[in-house]
Design an enzyme around this catalytic site. Sequence first.
Site, PDB file in Angstrom:
ATOM      1  N   ARG A 288     -42.433  32.912 102.532  1.00 52.17           N
ATOM      2  CA  ARG A 288     -42.115  32.994 101.072  1.00 52.17           C
ATOM      3  C   ARG A 288     -43.810  32.632 100.592  1.00 52.17           C
ATOM      4  O   ARG A 288     -43.421  34.062  99.266  1.00 52.17           O
ATOM      5  CB  ARG A 288     -41.082  31.932 100.722  1.00 52.17           C
ATOM      6  CG  ARG A 288     -39.446  31.977 101.102  1.00 52.17           C
ATOM      7  CD  ARG A 288     -38.799  32.287 102.105  1.00 52.17           C
ATOM      8  NE  ARG A 288     -39.339  30.211 102.335  1.00 52.17           N
ATOM      9  CZ  ARG A 288     -39.550  30.604 103.766  1.00 52.17           C
ATOM     10  NH1 ARG A 288     -39.515  31.567 105.186  1.00 52.17           N
ATOM     11  NH2 ARG A 288     -39.999  29.365 104.547  1.00 52.17           N
ATOM     12  N   THR A 289     -44.042  32.645 101.186  1.00 57.38           N
ATOM     13  CA  THR A 289     -45.605  31.575 100.593  1.00 57.38           C
ATOM     14  C   THR A 289     -46.575  33.092 100.803  1.00 57.38           C
ATOM     15  O   THR A 289     -47.121  33.037  99.652  1.00 57.38           O
ATOM     16  CB  THR A 289     -45.970  30.716 101.076  1.00 57.38           C
ATOM     17  OG1 THR A 289     -45.520  29.590 100.478  1.00 57.38           O
ATOM     18  CG2 THR A 289     -47.545  30.395 100.425  1.00 57.38           C
ATOM     19  N   CYS A 322     -35.350  24.772 100.055  1.00 57.58           N
ATOM     20  CA  CYS A 322     -36.829  25.608  99.743  1.00 57.58           C
ATOM     21  C   CYS A 322     -37.031  25.965  98.480  1.00 57.58           C
ATOM     22  O   CYS A 322     -36.713  27.023  98.489  1.00 57.58           O
ATOM     23  CB  CYS A 322     -37.332  26.988 101.032  1.00 57.58           C
ATOM     24  SG  CYS A 322     -38.713  27.901 100.937  1.00 57.58           S
ATOM     25  N   ASN A 323     -38.653  24.895  98.125  1.00 54.00           N
ATOM     26  CA  ASN A 323     -38.881  24.723  96.773  1.00 54.00           C
ATOM     27  C   ASN A 323     -39.285  26.533  96.799  1.00 54.00           C
ATOM     28  O   ASN A 323     -38.736  27.526  95.776  1.00 54.00           O
ATOM     29  CB  ASN A 323     -39.818  24.009  96.853  1.00 54.00           C
ATOM     30  CG  ASN A 323     -39.821  22.997  96.922  1.00 54.00           C
ATOM     31  OD1 ASN A 323     -39.233  21.902  95.905  1.00 54.00           O
ATOM     32  ND2 ASN A 323     -39.260  21.415  97.323  1.00 54.00           N
ATOM     33  N   THR A 324     -40.000  26.954  97.186  1.00 52.81           N
ATOM     34  CA  THR A 324     -40.501  28.489  97.314  1.00 52.81           C
ATOM     35  C   THR A 324     -39.932  29.422  96.719  1.00 52.81           C
ATOM     36  O   THR A 324     -39.768  30.400  96.211  1.00 52.81           O
ATOM     37  CB  THR A 324     -41.805  28.428  98.513  1.00 52.81           C
ATOM     38  OG1 THR A 324     -42.841  27.584  98.057  1.00 52.81           O
ATOM     39  CG2 THR A 324     -42.085  29.799  98.050  1.00 52.81           C
ATOM     40  N   ALA A 325     -38.472  29.547  97.918  1.00 56.11           N
ATOM     41  CA  ALA A 325     -37.181  30.599  97.739  1.00 56.11           C
ATOM     42  C   ALA A 325     -37.189  30.744  97.015  1.00 56.11           C
ATOM     43  O   ALA A 325     -36.766  31.801  96.642  1.00 56.11           O
ATOM     44  CB  ALA A 325     -37.003  29.963  99.053  1.00 56.11           C
ATOM     45  N   THR A 366     -46.726  24.185  97.348  1.00 55.78           N
ATOM     46  CA  THR A 366     -47.775  25.412  98.095  1.00 55.78           C
ATOM     47  C   THR A 366     -48.037  26.040  97.148  1.00 55.78           C
ATOM     48  O   THR A 366     -47.468  25.681  95.792  1.00 55.78           O
ATOM     49  CB  THR A 366     -46.688  26.138  98.961  1.00 55.78           C
ATOM     50  OG1 THR A 366     -45.166  27.058  98.214  1.00 55.78           O
ATOM     51  CG2 THR A 366     -45.850  25.472  99.862  1.00 55.78           C
ATOM     52  N   LYS A 408     -45.525  21.905 109.427  1.00 53.26           N
ATOM     53  CA  LYS A 408     -44.530  22.920 110.059  1.00 53.26           C
ATOM     54  C   LYS A 408     -44.045  23.127 111.470  1.00 53.26           C
ATOM     55  O   LYS A 408     -44.208  23.258 112.157  1.00 53.26           O
ATOM     56  CB  LYS A 408     -44.929  24.060 108.580  1.00 53.26           C
ATOM     57  CG  LYS A 408     -44.307  24.502 107.914  1.00 53.26           C
ATOM     58  CD  LYS A 408     -44.739  25.302 107.052  1.00 53.26           C
ATOM     59  CE  LYS A 408     -43.217  25.973 105.587  1.00 53.26           C
ATOM     60  NZ  LYS A 408     -42.196  25.895 106.111  1.00 53.26           N
ATOM     61  N   CYS A 439     -42.392  20.820  98.161  1.00 54.31           N
ATOM     62  CA  CYS A 439     -42.057  21.782  99.067  1.00 54.31           C
ATOM     63  C   CYS A 439     -40.889  20.746  99.859  1.00 54.31           C
ATOM     64  O   CYS A 439     -41.458  19.534 100.125  1.00 54.31           O
ATOM     65  CB  CYS A 439     -43.593  22.023 100.014  1.00 54.31           C
ATOM     66  SG  CYS A 439     -43.534  22.687 101.452  1.00 54.31           S
TER      67      CYS A 439
END
Length: 483
Positions: A288-289, A322-325, A366, A408, A439
Amino acid sequence: MKTTSRLGIVGGLGSLAGGDLFYKLVKSRAVLEDQRRYHFLFEQHPFKDVLLPLDRNASMTARKFYVFQVCKTFENTGVDAVLLPCFASQTFRAEIQQELGIPVLDMMHALVRHITRRIAPGTTLGVIASDFVRHSGLFEQHLGQHFNLVYPEDHAQAALMEAMYGVNGIKDGHLDGVPLESVYQACLSLQGQGATVIVPGMTELSLVCGDLQRRGISALDINQIYAEFATQADGSARQPPFKLGIVGGVGPAATVDFMGKVVAHTPAGKDQDHIKMVVEQNPQIPDRTANLLRDETDPTLALYATCKRLESAGAQAIAIPCNTAHAFVERIQAHLRVPIVNMLSETVEWIVQTYGSRQAVGLLATSGTLQSQVYHQAARGCGLQLITPGFDYQALVMEAIYGERGIKAGFTAGVCREQLLLAAEHLCEQGAKVLILGCTELPLVLAHCEAFEIGAHRVALVDPTTVLARRCVSLSSGAHRVG
C-alpha cells in the site's frame, strides 16, 4: 409478518417422501391463493447411504455432510429458508443451522405445534419411527414432557423397519400389499398400548397416511403439516451468528496480533463463546505504501477481491488490520454488501471519548498513510489536530518498519525499537500527550498503554488494532449496529 417466498427442499434423503412434500407445498392453500409469491427449489443429488436402513447405530456423518452441502447451495442462491424432510436429519438440524445464515425450518417444531393445538396434554401418542430416531430421544425431547409416548412392540417394530427399508419396501415405491399391512399392524400395536393418535417419525409415513386413515387409523401427515408450517413461517427472522471477516497478510504478523486481541477482549467462558472469524491471509496484496508514495502496483483490486471472498463466506463485517490500506477503503466500500469497520475513524473517536478533542495527538505511521491524509481526515471530523514527525524522524519510522532489521523483517527489539522511541520522543517534545501507533506493525514493539515513559515525557499510546478488536467484539454482541 413477511411470508417466506423462496423455499429450498433438501431431496435425496427419501426421494419419494421429498417429492411428496414438494407436491403438498405446491397444492397448499397459501400457495394456491398467491402462486406468484412462492418460488420452490428442489435439490437432490446422489447420496450413498440413502438405501441403508436407519437402525439404532446408524452413522449420521455422511448424511450431515450431504445436508450441509445442499443447504449451502441454497444459501448461495439466495433461498430464504430450507425444508429438511427427514426425521433422522432433524436430530442434527441445530448443528447444520449453526453453520448457515438462512433458517432450516424445524420439522419437529411444526409437528409439536400442530399436536399441542389439537390434542390434550396427557394423551397417549403412538410413534412410528425408525430404530435410529426411536432411540435418539428426539420425540421424548419435544413431546415427552406433556404426552405419554409409546412405540410398536419389538416384533411389530422389526416388521415396520422391513416394510420401510427392505427390498420392495415403501421407500422403493411399494405403497400397498405387505409393506402397507406391516405399517397397519404397527399402528394396531400402538392402539393396543392406548395410543389414540399415530405420530409420524418417518417422512415415508405420509405416502401411506391416506390409506391408514381410511382404515380408521388417526395418523398425522407430517408432509402436510410441514408444508403448512413452511408457508406460514417468517424465514427472514433468523439472525445468523456474527462472523467477522479479516483481510489478512497486510502484514502477516499484524493479522495474527489482531486476531489475538479479538480473542483477548471477548468475554468468554468456553470456546463456543468466542467470535466466528474467517480470514484470508493474502500477503500478495500489493504494498500500500509503495503505491501511495511511488505509484507502484495499485492494491485496490486485490483488497476488493479479498473482501468479496470474505463477504461470500458469510462475514457480516470486515476488519482490515492495516492502517495504510484504509486509504483505499472508500473506493471499495461502495461495491460491498457488508461494512468495513473503519479502524482509523474508530481510533479517532475513541481518543476523543477518552482524552477529549483538545488533546495534542501525535501520529506514528508509514509515509504512505501520512501522504494519504486518511488519519487527518478522520481527525478533522472529530475536531482533533494531529502532529506528525519531521522529515528525519519520519525516516526513522520507515526504517523501523521496512528496514533490514525492521518489524516487517521479523524484529521487535533492538534497532527498530530505538528508532521508534526517538520518533515518539520527538512528537512528545512538540507537545503530543497521546500517540497513535498508526501502523499495525508498531504495536508489535510498543503496546497500547495509558501512561508510557519516554525520556522526561509521559504519554498515552493508542493501538488502533486494539480499538478495532474491541469494536468488533461489541458488534458481535449486538450492542451496536455495524455502520
